[in-house]
Write a protein that holds these residues in place. Structure first.
Motif, short mmCIF file in Angstrom:
data_model
loop_
_atom_site.label_atom_id
_atom_site.label_comp_id
_atom_site.label_asym_id
_atom_site.label_seq_id
_atom_site.Cartn_x
_atom_site.Cartn_y
_atom_site.Cartn_z
N PHE A 25 0.82 -1.21 0.00
CA PHE A 25 0.00 0.00 0.00
C PHE A 25 0.85 1.25 0.00
O PHE A 25 0.35 2.35 0.20
CB PHE A 25 -0.97 -0.01 1.19
N GLY A 26 2.13 1.11 -0.15
CA GLY A 26 2.93 2.32 -0.34
C GLY A 26 4.12 2.45 0.56
O GLY A 26 5.03 3.22 0.28
N VAL A 27 4.15 1.72 1.65
CA VAL A 27 5.27 1.91 2.56
C VAL A 27 6.31 0.81 2.45
O VAL A 27 7.44 0.99 2.90
CB VAL A 27 4.78 2.01 4.02
N SER A 28 5.94 -0.30 1.84
CA SER A 28 6.91 -1.39 1.73
C SER A 28 8.12 -0.95 0.89
O SER A 28 9.20 -1.52 0.98
CB SER A 28 6.25 -2.62 1.11
N ARG A 29 7.91 0.08 0.12
CA ARG A 29 8.97 0.65 -0.69
C ARG A 29 9.98 1.40 0.17
O ARG A 29 11.15 1.56 -0.20
CB ARG A 29 8.31 1.63 -1.66
N LEU A 30 9.53 1.90 1.30
CA LEU A 30 10.35 2.84 2.07
C LEU A 30 11.31 2.17 3.03
O LEU A 30 12.24 2.79 3.52
CB LEU A 30 9.44 3.77 2.88
N PRO A 87 15.94 -3.14 3.98
CA PRO A 87 15.80 -3.22 2.53
C PRO A 87 14.34 -3.09 2.11
O PRO A 87 13.44 -3.34 2.91
CB PRO A 87 16.30 -4.63 2.22
N GLY A 88 14.12 -2.71 0.87
CA GLY A 88 12.75 -2.62 0.36
C GLY A 88 12.09 -3.97 0.45
O GLY A 88 12.72 -5.02 0.27
N LEU A 89 10.81 -3.98 0.74
CA LEU A 89 10.11 -5.23 1.03
C LEU A 89 9.52 -5.84 -0.24
O LEU A 89 8.71 -5.21 -0.92
CB LEU A 89 8.99 -4.93 2.03
N THR A 90 9.95 -7.05 -0.52
CA THR A 90 9.30 -7.79 -1.61
C THR A 90 7.89 -8.13 -1.16
O THR A 90 7.68 -8.57 -0.01
CB THR A 90 10.09 -9.07 -1.92
N THR A 91 6.94 -7.90 -2.03
CA THR A 91 5.56 -8.02 -1.57
C THR A 91 4.63 -8.32 -2.74
O THR A 91 5.07 -8.42 -3.88
CB THR A 91 5.14 -6.72 -0.84
N VAL A 92 3.37 -8.47 -2.44
CA VAL A 92 2.35 -8.68 -3.48
C VAL A 92 1.48 -7.44 -3.52
O VAL A 92 0.93 -7.03 -2.50
CB VAL A 92 1.50 -9.92 -3.15
N HIS A 93 1.40 -6.86 -4.67
CA HIS A 93 0.64 -5.63 -4.80
C HIS A 93 -0.86 -5.90 -4.88
O HIS A 93 -1.32 -6.63 -5.74
CB HIS A 93 1.09 -4.87 -6.05
N VAL A 94 -1.59 -5.30 -3.96
CA VAL A 94 -3.05 -5.39 -3.99
C VAL A 94 -3.57 -4.08 -4.56
O VAL A 94 -3.34 -3.02 -3.99
CB VAL A 94 -3.61 -5.60 -2.56
N LEU A 112 8.99 -7.20 -6.69
CA LEU A 112 10.27 -7.67 -6.17
C LEU A 112 11.10 -6.50 -5.68
O LEU A 112 11.32 -5.54 -6.42
CB LEU A 112 11.02 -8.43 -7.27
N ARG A 113 11.55 -6.60 -4.45
CA ARG A 113 12.48 -5.60 -3.93
C ARG A 113 13.65 -6.35 -3.33
O ARG A 113 13.96 -7.45 -3.74
CB ARG A 113 11.77 -4.67 -2.94
N GLU A 114 14.30 -5.76 -2.36
CA GLU A 114 15.56 -6.36 -1.92
C GLU A 114 15.40 -7.41 -0.83
O GLU A 114 16.31 -8.21 -0.61
CB GLU A 114 16.51 -5.27 -1.42
N SER A 115 14.25 -7.40 -0.12
CA SER A 115 14.16 -8.22 1.08
C SER A 115 14.15 -9.72 0.81
O SER A 115 14.26 -10.51 1.74
CB SER A 115 12.92 -7.84 1.88
N CYS A 116 13.98 -10.10 -0.47
CA CYS A 116 13.94 -11.54 -0.73
C CYS A 116 15.26 -12.04 -1.29
O CYS A 116 15.41 -13.23 -1.60
CB CYS A 116 12.80 -11.88 -1.69
#
Lengths: 363, 363
Positions: free
Chosen positions: B304-309, B312-319, B354-358
């Motif tokens: 929802f916008g903060v996983s980027r911040l 490391p940036g959070l690898t996540t699933v975009h809803v 995909l970000r850095e956390s994975c």
DNA sequence: CACTCCTGCTTAAACGTTAGAGCAAACGGG
DNA sequence: CCCGTTTGCTCTAACGTTTAAGCAGGAGTG
């Protein structure tokens, strides 16, 4: 006239909880027919009018509950001449995360106060900065809402000026020193910016310091810049400072930081006028292989919830948006009640939030 | 009858832009008096009724603009039997940043669609999970809004069930497989969770993997957990997994991570059912001196916008909450128009971010 | 017992809108 | 020139609510 025993067979007997035809709403008339009195008597009974007998009141309340009567708000609003809702006007929604959070905090505050008054909340967006007649004016003139809270208007938005002059029941979020007759809820940004600036200078001894401001045609960046300069002046230290201008966006913050790092190579601290630009600056500083806070200290402003999540955590100034929402709603209700809010222009204090981005805390 | 030439001296001459007494709103009557015709003629003229002559229409429109006429929404709603606004119902506001952002994204989408229809938006909060008659039912039954979008209802909220059965014009956000008659807009969480799980397993070769789930009386955590297991099964690798349960809060995520790290010492990856719990896990992992992603890979859900911040940036699933808001509003309008939405239960796809956390991206 | 006052309701009006029915004038065709 | 149709408006009613005014009956007072 005989009470006419309800319309043809709408209810068979007195079976409980047998609601009407699905689409039809339950009105006063239905309750009246159920009890066998006039609809005005029902209205008065529900309003606890002294001239209605207690047994009747009891019967009415029972019937209303049984039928699931809920007063029609349009009927009420029409009769009363005012609706029982207020509007929150937010600017064009093209903002990013940080801006979203600001409104959400504000909304939470407004909601709390509105709920306490049993008042509904409308959310209206200002499509463009100047889409002819502003959305809120339509909302107010159509009596859809009896008052409005306008969040984040430009310092010289002609609509705002006209509205304040027209004495519409509106509360502005932000400081509007040029519109003394307008009711507003602002933040003491001068003090907040001064406090954080002095913290950087006095506690951390950082005297070569840059400020990333927002657009200077809004009051907020003006105040924060003023607080920045006041902080430097009152710190009692000789400081070197520079200024770069952004537009509150992360990208502009990054660009501003680029400019600062290029032109002021020995900069020790950067204070951005909001957290979003500070985050942009963080990215730029990092991209250059510099460390925060060891090489360059960083501070932001707003603390709407995400400054906590960065690494390092962002030292910032907390803007109590939720409190502001609550206060704005309270002021609006005072306005609607006819009692002019005591200080038309109220200003809430900020709170310095120390995290890691400004350097190790003083013991 | 002679048109009665306006009420006693309300307007002196024909001077332009001289609005009425400040408090009084301009009604059809005022415009009618100005033009010298009946108020129903004005109404019809403004509605572009074919039986009104063109010169009259022009005169009416000019007068309406001059006087600043805006139709009274209560009058309209009362006459029409339905209001021109829809409500968005959000649960008790005690949530934190992440939840706020979800609603804000949703609201942006709903607003876009509502604005296109010139429909106003009400925001109503469900005070408590079960505050007697739910807020939205009051809103709907009072006809204050003609339809509602209910965000985040519990899987077995009795109100939701009753509402769906009562065929009220309501669109639910989320999947409600147990209520086939309800119109809902959900997310394909099973697929999203499967995708991210398979990414961790197949791309990064992480086979010892834990899931932090949300409360399993909500559909969302159930789906995400199911997707997690499906991902493991379909990865074609032998995996060891474990499960911990949180409540979607950062703190619960941290507690869950604590439990996982204690009990499954060789865990290679943690997949949390939302970003907030993932952030809590990040804090716990860090507090133990472990590195993300080198020692433990991490993934969240929602974006929802903060996983980027985070770093490391959070690898996540975009809803796609904004899309969901737009779709929900569109479905609601279809419902209000009487055309039953084609698939009552729509499901929007997610997107892997995909970000850095994975761990390092595969080349 | 006639009167006044109180109690407890009913009737009526109004809020602003829309839409169907009604009606006068103009217009065309026979 | 008369009749039917069309045009362009007016009149009226209705949506659901609240409240002022009215009114019947009972209770209390002289």
């Amino acid at each position: 006239m005989v009470p006419l025993a309800a319309a043809p067979s709408r209810r068979s007997g007195a079976g409980p909880a047998a609601p009407r035809a699905p689409g039809r709403a339950v009105t006063l008339r239905d309750v009246a027919a159920e009890v066998g009195i006039s609809q005005s008597a029902v209205s008065m009974a529900l309003a606890d009018h002294p001239r209605i007998g207690q047994p009747t009141k009891d019967a009415v309340r029972a019937a209303a509950a049984r039928l699931g009567y809920v007063p029609n708000s349009a009927g009420r609003a029409l009769r009363a001449g005012r609706s029982s809702s207020i509007a929150v006007v937010v600017p064009n929604t093209g903002q990013h995360v940080f801006g979203h959070l600001y409104f959400m905090h504000l909304l939470v505050g407004v909601t709390a106060e509105a709920n306490a008054r049993d008042v509904a909340l409308m959310v209206s967006t200002n499509p463009d900065e100047s889409h002819g007649v502003a959305a809120y004016e339509r909302v107010l003139r159509s009596r859809a809402a009896s008052g409005a809270i306008v969040a984040s208007a430009s310092i010289n938005d002609p609509n705002v000026k006209r509205m304040a002059e027209a004495a519409l029941p509106v509360v502005l979020i932000g400081r509007f020193p040029h519109l003394p007759q307008a009711v507003s809820v602002g933040v003491d940004d001068v003090a907040g910016a001064e406090q954080i600036t002095r913290h950087l200078v006095e506690e951390h001894g950082l005297t070569r310091i840059a400020h990333i401001s927002g657009p200077l045609d809004h009051q907020q960046p003006v105040d924060r810049y003023e607080g920045f300069r006041a902080g430097l002046a009152r710190s009692g230290r000789a400081c070197t400072h520079s200024l770069a201008i952004g537009d509150f966006s992360e990208e502009s913050g990054r660009a501003a930081a680029r400019q600062i790092l290029d032109s002021m190579t020995d900069v020790q601290a950067i204070f951005a006028a909001n957290d979003e630009m500070a985050y942009g600056a963080l990215l730029e500083i990092r991209a250059r292989g510099l460390r925060v806070p060891e090489d360059v200290a960083l501070a932001g402003y707003d603390d709407f919830g995400v400054s906590r999540l960065t690494t390092p955590g962002l030292t910032t100034v907390h803007v109590p948006a939720e409190d502001m929402g609550r206060l704005a709603a309270a002021q609006l209700f005072r306005l609607l009640d006819g009692t002019a809010p005591e200080p038309a222009q109220s200003v809430v204090p900020t709170r310095l939030v120390l995290r890691e981005s400004c350097g190790p805390h003083a013991g």
